[in-house]
Design a protein around this motif. Structure first.
Motif, short mmCIF file in Angstrom:
data_model
loop_
_atom_site.label_atom_id
_atom_site.label_comp_id
_atom_site.label_asym_id
_atom_site.label_seq_id
_atom_site.Cartn_x
_atom_site.Cartn_y
_atom_site.Cartn_z
N ARG A 135 30.89 19.05 120.91
CA ARG A 135 30.71 18.28 122.12
C ARG A 135 29.63 17.24 121.89
O ARG A 135 28.56 17.53 121.43
CB ARG A 135 30.28 19.18 123.29
N GLU A 136 29.96 16.04 122.23
CA GLU A 136 28.99 14.95 122.15
C GLU A 136 29.31 13.97 123.26
O GLU A 136 30.42 13.96 123.80
CB GLU A 136 29.02 14.29 120.78
N PRO A 137 28.37 13.16 123.64
CA PRO A 137 28.62 12.21 124.73
C PRO A 137 29.68 11.19 124.38
O PRO A 137 29.82 10.78 123.23
CB PRO A 137 27.27 11.53 124.95
N ALA A 138 30.46 10.83 125.39
CA ALA A 138 31.46 9.81 125.19
C ALA A 138 30.81 8.45 125.14
O ALA A 138 29.70 8.26 125.67
CB ALA A 138 32.47 9.86 126.34
N PRO A 139 31.41 7.48 124.51
CA PRO A 139 30.82 6.13 124.47
C PRO A 139 30.62 5.59 125.89
O PRO A 139 31.52 5.66 126.72
CB PRO A 139 31.86 5.30 123.72
N GLY A 140 29.43 5.11 126.17
CA GLY A 140 29.13 4.57 127.48
C GLY A 140 28.49 5.56 128.43
O GLY A 140 28.10 5.19 129.53
N ASP A 141 28.39 6.83 128.06
CA ASP A 141 27.74 7.82 128.92
C ASP A 141 26.25 7.53 129.01
O ASP A 141 25.62 7.13 128.03
CB ASP A 141 27.94 9.23 128.40
#
Length: 57
Positions: A47-53
């Motif tokens: 799990r990692e942040p989505a682009p733009g989060d």
């Protein structure tokens, strides 16, 4: 068309809609019959942040 509510309490395979007597037989069926589906669709724990989060502190 109305379908009867027979064997609602028994577990059912969501891939082939076949009913089983207990959950152990369902798990065994899924390991044998649908093994390729479960190998291809394993849950990814990465799990990692989505682009733009944006993270709020």
């Amino acid at each position: 068309m109305v379908l009867p509510l027979v064997d609602e309490h028994k577990p059912k395979c969501y891939l082939c809609h076949e009913g089983f007597e207990n959950i152990e037989k369902l798990r065994e069926h899924q390991k044998i019959t649908h093994a390729d589906f479960f190998q291809d669709n394993q849950i990814q724990n990465k799990r990692e942040p989505a682009p733009g989060d944006v993270t709020v502190f």
